[in-house]
Design a protein around this motif. Sequence first.
Motif, PDB file in Angstrom:
ATOM      1  N   SER A 220      44.279  44.714  42.147  1.00  0.00           N
ATOM      2  CA  SER A 220      45.321  45.570  43.032  1.00  0.00           C
ATOM      3  C   SER A 220      46.297  46.543  42.571  1.00  0.00           C
ATOM      4  N   SER A 221      46.494  47.410  43.183  1.00  0.00           N
ATOM      5  CA  SER A 221      47.259  48.633  42.734  1.00  0.00           C
ATOM      6  C   SER A 221      48.929  47.881  42.398  1.00  0.00           C
ATOM      7  N   GLN A 222      49.284  46.841  42.990  1.00  0.00           N
ATOM      8  CA  GLN A 222      50.519  46.117  42.918  1.00  0.00           C
ATOM      9  C   GLN A 222      50.405  45.416  41.428  1.00  0.00           C
ATOM     10  N   GLY A 223      49.433  44.851  40.898  1.00  0.00           N
ATOM     11  CA  GLY A 223      49.248  44.392  39.517  1.00  0.00           C
ATOM     12  C   GLY A 223      49.006  45.530  38.681  1.00  0.00           C
ATOM     13  N   TRP A 224      48.571  46.521  39.011  1.00  0.00           N
ATOM     14  CA  TRP A 224      48.276  47.653  38.003  1.00  0.00           C
ATOM     15  C   TRP A 224      49.821  48.158  37.858  1.00  0.00           C
ATOM     16  N   ALA A 225      50.644  48.055  38.633  1.00  0.00           N
ATOM     17  CA  ALA A 225      52.046  48.897  38.646  1.00  0.00           C
ATOM     18  C   ALA A 225      52.985  47.990  37.804  1.00  0.00           C
ATOM     19  N   MET A 226      52.734  46.482  37.975  1.00  0.00           N
ATOM     20  CA  MET A 226      53.399  45.626  37.092  1.00  0.00           C
ATOM     21  C   MET A 226      53.168  45.802  35.783  1.00  0.00           C
ATOM     22  N   THR A 227      51.981  45.885  35.435  1.00  0.00           N
ATOM     23  CA  THR A 227      51.428  46.127  33.921  1.00  0.00           C
ATOM     24  C   THR A 227      51.685  47.120  33.218  1.00  0.00           C
ATOM     25  N   HIS A 228      51.794  48.279  34.096  1.00  0.00           N
ATOM     26  CA  HIS A 228      51.865  49.787  33.603  1.00  0.00           C
ATOM     27  C   HIS A 228      53.170  50.111  33.804  1.00  0.00           C
ATOM     28  N   GLY A 229      54.469  49.405  34.294  1.00  0.00           N
ATOM     29  CA  GLY A 229      55.652  50.037  34.286  1.00  0.00           C
ATOM     30  C   GLY A 229      55.891  50.754  35.759  1.00  0.00           C
ATOM     31  N   GLY A 230      54.987  50.488  36.580  1.00  0.00           N
ATOM     32  CA  GLY A 230      55.078  51.343  37.893  1.00  0.00           C
ATOM     33  C   GLY A 230      55.903  50.481  38.996  1.00  0.00           C
ATOM     34  N   SER A 231      56.081  50.940  40.119  1.00  0.00           N
ATOM     35  CA  SER A 231      56.740  50.250  41.415  1.00  0.00           C
ATOM     36  C   SER A 231      55.952  48.949  41.688  1.00  0.00           C
ATOM     37  N   GLU A 232      56.773  47.989  42.041  1.00  0.00           N
ATOM     38  CA  GLU A 232      56.086  46.781  42.345  1.00  0.00           C
ATOM     39  C   GLU A 232      56.118  46.969  43.787  1.00  0.00           C
ATOM     40  N   SER A 233      56.205  47.933  44.503  1.00  0.00           N
ATOM     41  CA  SER A 233      55.957  47.801  46.009  1.00  0.00           C
ATOM     42  C   SER A 233      54.491  48.394  46.699  1.00  0.00           C
ATOM     43  N   THR A 234      53.911  48.380  45.551  1.00  0.00           N
ATOM     44  CA  THR A 234      52.358  48.877  45.823  1.00  0.00           C
ATOM     45  C   THR A 234      51.623  47.690  46.419  1.00  0.00           C
ATOM     46  N   GLY A 235      50.249  48.301  46.665  1.00  0.00           N
ATOM     47  CA  GLY A 235      49.562  47.414  47.637  1.00  0.00           C
ATOM     48  C   GLY A 235      48.754  45.943  47.030  1.00  0.00           C
ATOM     49  N   SER A 236      48.455  45.246  47.875  1.00  0.00           N
ATOM     50  CA  SER A 236      47.998  44.079  47.388  1.00  0.00           C
ATOM     51  C   SER A 236      46.366  43.814  47.566  1.00  0.00           C
ATOM     52  N   CYS A 237      45.752  42.696  46.830  1.00  0.00           N
ATOM     53  CA  CYS A 237      44.589  42.298  47.150  1.00  0.00           C
ATOM     54  C   CYS A 237      44.560  40.779  47.757  1.00  0.00           C
ATOM     55  N   TYR A 238      44.484  40.639  48.799  1.00  0.00           N
ATOM     56  CA  TYR A 238      44.936  39.338  49.423  1.00  0.00           C
ATOM     57  C   TYR A 238      44.001  38.852  50.348  1.00  0.00           C
ATOM     58  N   GLN A 239      43.712  37.410  50.508  1.00  0.00           N
ATOM     59  CA  GLN A 239      42.916  37.015  51.500  1.00  0.00           C
ATOM     60  C   GLN A 239      41.628  37.457  51.553  1.00  0.00           C
ATOM     61  N   ASN A 240      40.990  37.740  50.668  1.00  0.00           N
ATOM     62  CA  ASN A 240      39.491  37.997  50.668  1.00  0.00           C
ATOM     63  C   ASN A 240      38.849  36.564  50.034  1.00  0.00           C
ATOM     64  N   THR A 241      37.517  37.026  50.589  1.00  0.00           N
ATOM     65  CA  THR A 241      36.499  35.669  50.507  1.00  0.00           C
ATOM     66  C   THR A 241      35.135  36.107  49.778  1.00  0.00           C
ATOM     67  N   VAL A 242      35.052  35.166  48.790  1.00  0.00           N
ATOM     68  CA  VAL A 242      33.559  35.231  47.901  1.00  0.00           C
ATOM     69  C   VAL A 242      32.954  34.181  47.904  1.00  0.00           C
ATOM     70  N   ARG A 243      31.615  33.770  48.463  1.00  0.00           N
ATOM     71  CA  ARG A 243      31.094  32.721  48.548  1.00  0.00           C
ATOM     72  C   ARG A 243      29.696  32.827  48.511  1.00  0.00           C
TER      73      ARG A 243
END
Length: 333
Positions: A220-243
């Motif tokens: 997710s872009s939010q995770g990338w921002a948190m680990t690279h010093g960016g804004s935490e208001s970026t997008g999510s990777c949420y409620q996807n399904t792999v089966r």
Amino acid sequence: VHVVRLRAMKPWVLFSGVCLTTLMPAPGLTSSEEPHLADLVYNSGAPGSVNRSLFDILREHVSVRDFGAQGNCTATGESNCSDATPAFAAALAAADGGVVHVPPGTYRIDGTIYLGGELVVDRGATLRRIAGSSNSTDPLVRLGATRGTLRGSGTLMTDNPSPRGVVNIGPQNLSRYANVEFNTVEEVTLQGAGCSWTTSQPWDQVDMAQKGSRGLGMDSSQGWAMTHGGSESTGSCYQNTVRNIQVFDIDVGVYLGPEVNGNQVSGVMMGGIGEAAYFIDGPNSENTISSGFVAGFGGNVTIIKALGSMFNYFMSVAAEPGGGSKYFDFKQS
């Protein structure tokens, strides 16, 4: 099955079980009265069936073959065929969010297929990144928006490393805002280019080019921002399904990156895993991983590796990883 010629019938009606080869207008009709595709009506012949435009029926089934993909690459991977990536893009655009089918055959994929609708990879169909044709390490397929679906009994495979996955559920550009939600990947087989370590090598000898390659990657872009010093208001990777997918010959079977939350992963069958079957790379939470089976590559494999994650759920994941392996490796950071 009957082969018929239609004469002096307007509208021209095509019934199920009839193979239409030639349209023969009745003598005396002008050219403007000759039958066209829009004049053809389909009826299944079953009780309760109604007449429908054959043109509409054909448009409901979109194939990558309709846009020039040939599927004629050899199984051994020689680059004796053209890149089918543009044909896949054109078919998905034409379907406009609908279903696109991939018939049996081997298709060379030099680029990335960006999936917003539904792609069905039929049994006997293989999408392949061929090393002699492309040095790309990008995913073969990316579900980078909402409500995309990748399914079928076919195979997606690469000859190159895949740092973000053979298939990726995540944004194209991690540094830009993007919500990636409600996507589905099911039943397909993901084949990597090999593990960074195998039992045929000494323990301290690693192929760094393949190190950390992933079968199914979620980020997710939010995770990338948190680990690279960016804004935490970026997008999510949420409620996807792999089966019910299969993953083979790769270091990491399924990867869930930072701020990848609330996803469901179930029934994954893995073989030839070199490093970790599941890598939960936090901070992330509320993901559920259940059922499936993991076979290692002769040992030194971690089944579930979690780093800085919390409130994730693991149920009924069975494994036969080999000697020197660990079923769990949980660390807070």
